[in-house]
Motif scaffolding. Structure first.
Motif, PDB file in Angstrom:
ATOM      1  N   SER A 137       0.833  -1.209   0.000  1.00 49.41           N
ATOM      2  CA  SER A 137       0.000   0.000   0.000  1.00 49.41           C
ATOM      3  C   SER A 137       0.857   1.245   0.000  1.00 49.41           C
ATOM      4  O   SER A 137       0.610   2.195  -0.726  1.00 49.41           O
ATOM      5  CB  SER A 137      -0.927  -0.005   1.222  1.00 49.41           C
ATOM      6  N   VAL A 138       1.933   1.230   0.823  1.00 47.90           N
ATOM      7  CA  VAL A 138       2.787   2.411   0.920  1.00 47.90           C
ATOM      8  C   VAL A 138       3.601   2.587  -0.355  1.00 47.90           C
ATOM      9  O   VAL A 138       3.712   3.676  -0.908  1.00 47.90           O
ATOM     10  CB  VAL A 138       3.718   2.299   2.150  1.00 47.90           C
ATOM     11  N   SER A 139       4.163   1.455  -0.875  1.00 45.50           N
ATOM     12  CA  SER A 139       5.070   1.566  -2.014  1.00 45.50           C
ATOM     13  C   SER A 139       4.374   2.091  -3.259  1.00 45.50           C
ATOM     14  O   SER A 139       4.984   2.719  -4.098  1.00 45.50           O
ATOM     15  CB  SER A 139       5.701   0.200  -2.311  1.00 45.50           C
ATOM     16  N   ASN A 140       3.073   1.832  -3.378  1.00 43.95           N
ATOM     17  CA  ASN A 140       2.356   2.273  -4.562  1.00 43.95           C
ATOM     18  C   ASN A 140       2.115   3.771  -4.579  1.00 43.95           C
ATOM     19  O   ASN A 140       1.737   4.327  -5.587  1.00 43.95           O
ATOM     20  CB  ASN A 140       1.025   1.530  -4.685  1.00 43.95           C
ATOM     21  N   SER A 141       2.253   4.430  -3.445  1.00 42.04           N
ATOM     22  CA  SER A 141       2.069   5.873  -3.428  1.00 42.04           C
ATOM     23  C   SER A 141       3.291   6.588  -2.853  1.00 42.04           C
ATOM     24  O   SER A 141       3.285   7.789  -2.691  1.00 42.04           O
ATOM     25  CB  SER A 141       0.823   6.242  -2.607  1.00 42.04           C
ATOM     26  N   GLU A 142       4.345   5.817  -2.539  1.00 44.23           N
ATOM     27  CA  GLU A 142       5.527   6.387  -1.923  1.00 44.23           C
ATOM     28  C   GLU A 142       6.253   7.293  -2.915  1.00 44.23           C
ATOM     29  O   GLU A 142       6.369   6.978  -4.092  1.00 44.23           O
ATOM     30  CB  GLU A 142       6.453   5.258  -1.457  1.00 44.23           C
ATOM     31  N   GLY A 143       6.725   8.401  -2.401  1.00 38.72           N
ATOM     32  CA  GLY A 143       7.508   9.283  -3.240  1.00 38.72           C
ATOM     33  C   GLY A 143       6.722  10.086  -4.244  1.00 38.72           C
ATOM     34  O   GLY A 143       7.298  10.617  -5.190  1.00 38.72           O
ATOM     35  N   ALA A 144       5.427  10.201  -4.064  1.00 37.91           N
ATOM     36  CA  ALA A 144       4.620  10.981  -4.998  1.00 37.91           C
ATOM     37  C   ALA A 144       4.961  12.466  -4.877  1.00 37.91           C
ATOM     38  O   ALA A 144       5.337  12.958  -3.813  1.00 37.91           O
ATOM     39  CB  ALA A 144       3.134  10.775  -4.719  1.00 37.91           C
ATOM     40  N   ARG A 145       4.804  13.175  -5.986  1.00 33.10           N
ATOM     41  CA  ARG A 145       5.006  14.632  -5.979  1.00 33.10           C
ATOM     42  C   ARG A 145       3.637  15.295  -5.926  1.00 33.10           C
ATOM     43  O   ARG A 145       2.769  15.054  -6.779  1.00 33.10           O
ATOM     44  CB  ARG A 145       5.759  15.083  -7.230  1.00 33.10           C
ATOM     45  N   ILE A 146       3.454  16.117  -4.919  1.00 34.70           N
ATOM     46  CA  ILE A 146       2.152  16.737  -4.668  1.00 34.70           C
ATOM     47  C   ILE A 146       2.313  18.248  -4.696  1.00 34.70           C
ATOM     48  O   ILE A 146       3.235  18.807  -4.080  1.00 34.70           O
ATOM     49  CB  ILE A 146       1.602  16.288  -3.293  1.00 34.70           C
ATOM     50  N   LEU A 147       1.412  18.915  -5.398  1.00 39.81           N
ATOM     51  CA  LEU A 147       1.396  20.372  -5.458  1.00 39.81           C
ATOM     52  C   LEU A 147       0.117  20.873  -4.802  1.00 39.81           C
ATOM     53  O   LEU A 147      -0.985  20.510  -5.218  1.00 39.81           O
ATOM     54  CB  LEU A 147       1.465  20.850  -6.906  1.00 39.81           C
ATOM     55  N   ALA A 148       0.264  21.672  -3.746  1.00 39.95           N
ATOM     56  CA  ALA A 148      -0.885  22.259  -3.058  1.00 39.95           C
ATOM     57  C   ALA A 148      -0.861  23.758  -3.273  1.00 39.95           C
ATOM     58  O   ALA A 148       0.188  24.398  -3.120  1.00 39.95           O
ATOM     59  CB  ALA A 148      -0.837  21.931  -1.567  1.00 39.95           C
ATOM     60  N   ARG A 180       5.215  11.147   5.389  1.00 36.78           N
ATOM     61  CA  ARG A 180       5.075   9.820   4.768  1.00 36.78           C
ATOM     62  C   ARG A 180       6.054   9.619   3.606  1.00 36.78           C
ATOM     63  O   ARG A 180       6.056   8.573   2.964  1.00 36.78           O
ATOM     64  CB  ARG A 180       3.646   9.642   4.245  1.00 36.78           C
ATOM     65  N   GLY A 181       6.857  10.638   3.318  1.00 36.94           N
ATOM     66  CA  GLY A 181       7.855  10.503   2.267  1.00 36.94           C
ATOM     67  C   GLY A 181       7.472  11.119   0.936  1.00 36.94           C
ATOM     68  O   GLY A 181       8.227  11.043  -0.025  1.00 36.94           O
ATOM     69  N   HIS A 182       6.303  11.751   0.867  1.00 38.18           N
ATOM     70  CA  HIS A 182       5.906  12.431  -0.366  1.00 38.18           C
ATOM     71  C   HIS A 182       6.578  13.798  -0.438  1.00 38.18           C
ATOM     72  O   HIS A 182       6.771  14.467   0.590  1.00 38.18           O
ATOM     73  CB  HIS A 182       4.392  12.603  -0.418  1.00 38.18           C
ATOM     74  N   GLN A 183       6.906  14.227  -1.640  1.00 37.01           N
ATOM     75  CA  GLN A 183       7.431  15.580  -1.845  1.00 37.01           C
ATOM     76  C   GLN A 183       6.254  16.522  -2.027  1.00 37.01           C
ATOM     77  O   GLN A 183       5.504  16.418  -2.993  1.00 37.01           O
ATOM     78  CB  GLN A 183       8.346  15.641  -3.072  1.00 37.01           C
ATOM     79  N   VAL A 184       6.096  17.457  -1.096  1.00 37.09           N
ATOM     80  CA  VAL A 184       4.948  18.363  -1.095  1.00 37.09           C
ATOM     81  C   VAL A 184       5.423  19.783  -1.352  1.00 37.09           C
ATOM     82  O   VAL A 184       6.191  20.343  -0.564  1.00 37.09           O
ATOM     83  CB  VAL A 184       4.196  18.295   0.259  1.00 37.09           C
ATOM     84  N   ASP A 185       4.992  20.360  -2.478  1.00 37.92           N
ATOM     85  CA  ASP A 185       5.287  21.753  -2.811  1.00 37.92           C
ATOM     86  C   ASP A 185       4.039  22.581  -2.521  1.00 37.92           C
ATOM     87  O   ASP A 185       2.941  22.232  -2.979  1.00 37.92           O
ATOM     88  CB  ASP A 185       5.667  21.895  -4.283  1.00 37.92           C
ATOM     89  N   VAL A 186       4.204  23.667  -1.773  1.00 40.51           N
ATOM     90  CA  VAL A 186       3.054  24.419  -1.271  1.00 40.51           C
ATOM     91  C   VAL A 186       3.109  25.874  -1.717  1.00 40.51           C
ATOM     92  O   VAL A 186       4.024  26.617  -1.315  1.00 40.51           O
ATOM     93  CB  VAL A 186       2.974  24.355   0.273  1.00 40.51           C
ATOM     94  N   VAL A 187       2.146  26.276  -2.532  1.00 39.34           N
ATOM     95  CA  VAL A 187       1.971  27.684  -2.876  1.00 39.34           C
ATOM     96  C   VAL A 187       1.042  28.286  -1.826  1.00 39.34           C
ATOM     97  O   VAL A 187      -0.121  27.897  -1.720  1.00 39.34           O
ATOM     98  CB  VAL A 187       1.345  27.838  -4.280  1.00 39.34           C
TER      99      VAL A 187
END
Length: 515
Positions: A17-28, A51-58
């Motif tokens: 479950s984690v590996s399938n979404s691990e390391g996702a790039r998210i833009l908020a 959780r290890g996701h890259q989160v970019d926040v505007v």
């Protein structure tokens, strides 16, 4: 051995479950510089980063200290500061027209200023790859065009209960007979007149949002993201999830589609410690402490002198100590301690805090509910009266309308919540209901966010109601056909019976003449 097999299977499933979404790039992306709104969003964004996701926040509130996997694309210089920058009179003048003008027109202007910001222009030009977009539902949908631009699914969030123009994007049931509008202080048990007002206002707001928010935002989106951006009316129907800051224990039980997720209280962090001076101040209060806060926008010291004096007079006669979030106010009694900022939830969680005087903002109300503290609500604008009335219906709050604030009304309200044991009992019970969930709200939000990432937007949870015109959704076409068919059958029956009776009458008349 069987237990080990179960544990091993669970571990394998969890890692998958984690590996399938691990390391996702998210833009908020957020265009409103309201701290009270961002507090909720920030909780999820930090949780995803952990959780290890890259989160970019505007946004307008860059982190003071670096957070791993969390990158600020700051636009804080695009707009003036709102925090602690409103007088009481300003928010009191926020009637329906002013409030809607702010939500639609002012937010449209704010949105364009954010889109013009050099950091956002760089983001647009670089056109990097993102796996998910997160936006806010409030005024114009400023950033859902980015989902098309970056070819990524998107999730929307609301820091309040569901707004009237948000349900249609999911096909979420929104029956005005028992679901009160965000802008009305009604309970779920409405009388006939209230249901009329609720229905009319809800539908007018949907039309108004389309005319004054969606259509102008279409032009803005095409201006900054290109002419190929589809209309917002189409884009919003691709909403993968809608996170709402509500919970049925505090708000109302209502039917929802799978994409509508309640995460009320997600911003509440437990386990924080009070500063030593505050802890000592509260511990040494023999008769307990009252906490008084009017939120992050309003400066309490701007109240008229007679209102301020009413609070001062009431506090001076109390045996309790009072913590008041405000700037310095002259003439305060010795049992009152003030500060421009207090660790609110940590204070409310202390067992020696007896009551919470609040303006009824949803975030603060949820903190009071989670801590199990009775409240005196003094609503100022927006949904605050609705929130307080919800608490009143649960027996945990007394309300004093701002225009009715006097020494007598304040004193009576405080004496009620302090001396009537039912308020303490009800507050503890509501706290249990609010906290009793399969998993904490942050874990719920993280699970569903990663679910959308794993399944590429999760189109399989999208309700078919989204694609139906309003008349089909309400079955008006079916009802019309049934009514017409019934009318046709009744017409035919009437014609046949009329013909038969006419024939019989003529035959009888002829027989009479012959005789």
């Amino acid at each position: 051995m069987r237990c080990w097999h179960v544990l091993l299977a669970a571990a394998v499933m969890a890692s998958f479950s984690v590996s399938n979404s691990e390391g996702a790039r998210i833009l908020a992306l957020f265009s409103l510089n309201g701290r009270s709104h961002f507090v909720m969003f920030e909780a999820l964004l930090k949780g995803l980063a952990s959780r290890g996701h890259q989160v970019d926040v505007v946004g307008f509130f860059p982190q003071k200290k670096p957070v791993p996997n969390y990158t600020d694309i700051s636009v804080e210089d695009a707009l003036p500061v709102l925090l602690n920058n409103f007088t009481v009179q300003v928010v009191r003048n926020f009637g329906y027209i002013n409030l809607l003008d702010f939500i639609w027109q002012t937010n449209l202007e704010m949105c364009e200023k954010v889109l013009q910001h050099p950091n956002v222009q760089t983001l647009i030009k670089n056109r990097e790859k993102y796996d998910l977009i997160i936006t806010e539902v409030f005024g114009p949908d400023c950033f859902i065009g980015f989902s098309h631009y970056f070819k990524a699914p998107f999730i929307s969030m609301t820091s309040s209960v569901a707004l009237p123009w948000a349900n249609d994007r999911l096909g979420n049931p929104d029956n005005p007979s028992y679901i009160p509008d965000y802008f009305l202080p009604y309970t779920q048990h409405m009388n006939f007149g209230q249901r009329i007002v609720n229905l009319v206002l809800t539908e007018l707001l949907k039309v108004g949002h389309y005319i004054f928010a969606e259509l102008p935002m279409d032009k803005v989106s095409r201006k900054y993201l290109g002419e190929d951006i589809p209309p917002l009316s189409e884009l919003k129907k691709k909403t993968s999830l809608y996170f709402v800051n509500s919970h049925f224990s505090l708000n109302i039980p209502r039917p929802t589609v799978p994409a509508f997720i309640e995460i009320g209280g997600i911003h509440i962090e437990s386990g924080g410690k009070l500063p030593k001076d505050l802890e000592t101040y509260i511990n040494e209060a023999k008769h307990g402490v009252i906490y008084f806060c009017l939120g992050s926008l309003v400066r309490p010291e701007t109240m008229p002198k007679e209102k301020l004096q009413a609070f001062i007079d009431v506090f001076s006669e109390l045996p309790q100590r009072v913590l008041w979030k405000t700037n310095d106010i002259p003439g305060l009694p010795s049992n009152v301690k003030t500060s421009k900022w207090f660790p609110q939830f940590e204070i409310l969680s202390h067992p020696n805090v007896r009551a919470f005087i609040t303006h009824g903002g949803l975030m603060g109300t949820q903190e009071g509910v989670q801590a199990g503290v009775p409240m005196v609500g003094i609503p100022l604008f927006a949904d605050q009266e609705l929130n307080i009335r919800n608490c009143m219906s649960k027996g945990v709050s007394v309300m004093v309308l701002y225009d009715d604030v006097t020494k007598e009304t304040l004193s009576n309200a405080l004496k009620t919540v302090l001396n009537d044991p039912s308020y303490q009992k009800n507050a503890k019970h509501l706290s249990q209901l609010f906290r009793d969930r399969p998993q904490p709200p942050l874990e719920t939000a993280i699970f569903w966010t990663e679910y959308v990432i794993r399944h590429g937007g999760a189109p399989h949870i999208r309700s078919a109601a989204v694609d139906l015109p309003w008349y089909q959704y309400l079955l008006l076409d079916v009802i019309a056909v049934i009514v017409l068919a019934f009318a046709a059958v009744m017409g035919i029956v009437y014609f046949v019976l009329k013909t038969i009776f006419g024939f019989l009458c003529r035959s009888k008349h002829k027989k009479v003449k012959k005789n």
